[in-house]
Design an enzyme around this catalytic site. Structure first.
Site, mmCIF file in Angstrom:
data_model
loop_
_atom_site.group_PDB
_atom_site.id
_atom_site.type_symbol
_atom_site.label_atom_id
_atom_site.label_comp_id
_atom_site.label_asym_id
_atom_site.label_seq_id
_atom_site.Cartn_x
_atom_site.Cartn_y
_atom_site.Cartn_z
ATOM 1 C CG HIS A 213 1.471 44.154 72.589
ATOM 2 N ND1 HIS A 213 1.601 43.991 74.129
ATOM 3 C CD2 HIS A 213 1.539 43.395 72.027
ATOM 4 C CE1 HIS A 213 2.542 43.080 74.035
ATOM 5 N NE2 HIS A 213 3.166 43.094 72.986
ATOM 6 N NE ARG B 100 6.206 42.597 77.164
ATOM 7 C CZ ARG B 100 5.913 41.502 76.158
ATOM 8 N NH1 ARG B 100 6.004 41.706 75.012
ATOM 9 N NH2 ARG B 100 5.812 39.798 76.496
ATOM 10 C CD GLU C 165 -0.163 46.198 75.884
ATOM 11 O OE1 GLU C 165 1.060 47.107 76.167
ATOM 12 O OE2 GLU C 165 -0.417 45.105 76.047
HETATM 13 C C1 DGY Z 1 5.419 38.666 73.014
HETATM 14 O O1 DGY Z 1 5.863 37.526 72.436
HETATM 15 O O2 DGY Z 1 6.299 38.791 74.357
HETATM 16 C C2 DGY Z 1 4.759 39.188 72.282
HETATM 17 O O3 DGY Z 1 4.495 40.658 72.800
HETATM 18 C C3 DGY Z 1 3.189 39.207 72.655
HETATM 19 O O4 DGY Z 1 3.004 38.544 74.038
#
Ligand code: DGY
Length: 318
Positions: free
Chosen positions: A284, A236, A265
């Site tokens: 992402h 993250r 993001e």
């Molecule tokens: C997750 O599965 O956490 C991915 O980052 C998509 O949200």
């Protein structure tokens, strides 16, 4: 009588999701960037389906007294107030394990892309300046037989370590808890954070975002890394201090970084990180394959329906 489900999303969910939910429930849509639906409608909501990373707080839960399940499309649930859900007895479902392989693949793709100048090379090879092959041009960092440091050796990190073995890499890891399986199966060696940062040629971030991991990689930590090292963030954005990363990349403190995630993001379009050549960035895409998205859809809708029907969720986080 169908259940009443709120889908919280700014964008259209993956195409198989709505038809699956519609078979069993009436859907109310809420784009988190727009005003909330009327209070009397929220009072009738029995299930929330969270698609994307908008905060889902205690305040929202309290607007929905009938709420008996929150289902998240994805494994990371840092945007949901889990404690508030637990206090209210609302189970929260997510999609663990099924995206481990895809996310490990993208971690490795980013590592290779940054180490071997894939993105810059692609742009150059298409452009007017590529007129002659030059063996001393765009030299990157060797990947095979180097040291990989994985921060966060849960089930995604385990898959990253497996891939590293195929590249004859030595695997170090740092984690909240030791991972005996990774140590026994893969020879991964547990080290303290500072040692990992100092020893590793590649550092991958594969931990969840929590109070403990927020801002974990800042100026001090980046300063411990080798100048030839590559940092990959597939976790993250919030686990890395972006100002510190910018300064480090600008000053050549590390060789390159590769980011699947940022905070915020997306980054503002004029963010200075986006102008750097020694940064690879993607939007992402960790679990973004046709196959994984479909399994995530099935699991998350399964969690939603189980909660609505009062059954145990398939994957319950609290
Ligand atoms: C997750 O599965 O956490 C991915 O980052 C998509 O949200």
């Amino acid at each position: 009588m169908p259940y009443k489900v709120l889908i919280r999303s700014e964008i259209e969910p993956y195409h198989t999701i709505i038809p699956m939910i519609e078979q069993r429930a009436e859907i109310v849509r809420w784009n988190p960037l727009e005003p909330q639906p009327p209070a009397e409608l929220l009072r009738t909501i029995e299930g929330v389906y969270n698609y994307g990373h908008y905060a889902f707080t205690a305040e929202y839960m309290d607007l929905m007294p009938e709420l008996r399940v929150i289902s998240n499309y994805g494994v990371g649930v840092d945007h949901i107030d889990l404690q508030a859900a637990q206090e209210r007895g609302i189970p929260v479902g997510n999609t663990p394990k099924i995206l481990d392989g895809a996310t490990a693949d993208i971690t490795f793709a980013l590592l290779l892309a940054a180490a071997r100048n894939l993105i810059q090379g692609d742009h150059f090879a298409r452009g007017p300046d590529f007129v002659a092959y030059d063996p001393s041009f765009m030299l990157g960092q060797e990947v095979h037989h180097q040291v990989l440091g994985i921060i966060g050796l849960g089930s995604i990190g385990y898959q990253v370590a497996r891939r590293a073995l195929a590249f004859d890499m030595t695997v170090l890891y740092h984690n909240r808890n030791r991972n005996p399986k990774a140590e026994a199966d893969l020879g991964a060696r547990y080290v303290e954070l500072d040692e990992l940062l100092q020893q590793a040629d590649f550092v991958t971030l594969n931990m969840p975002l929590t109070d403990q991991t927020r801002g974990m990689i800042g100026q001090r930590e980046l300063g411990l890394m080798k100048k030839s090292a590559v940092l990959v963030n597939a976790a993250r954005g919030g686990v890395v201090d972006h100002d510190a990363l910018l300064e480090t990349l600008q000053n050549g403190g590390i060789y390159a970084a590769a980011l699947d995630v940022t905070e915020p993001e997306p980054l503002p379009r004029n963010h200075p990180l986006l102008a750097l050549d020694n940064l690879v960035i993607i939007p992402h895409l960790g679990s973004a394959t046709h196959q994984t998205r479909q399994i995530m859809a099935e699991r998350s809708v399964g969690n939603l329906l189980a909660g609505l029907e009062g059954r145990e969720l398939l994957s319950r986080i609290v």
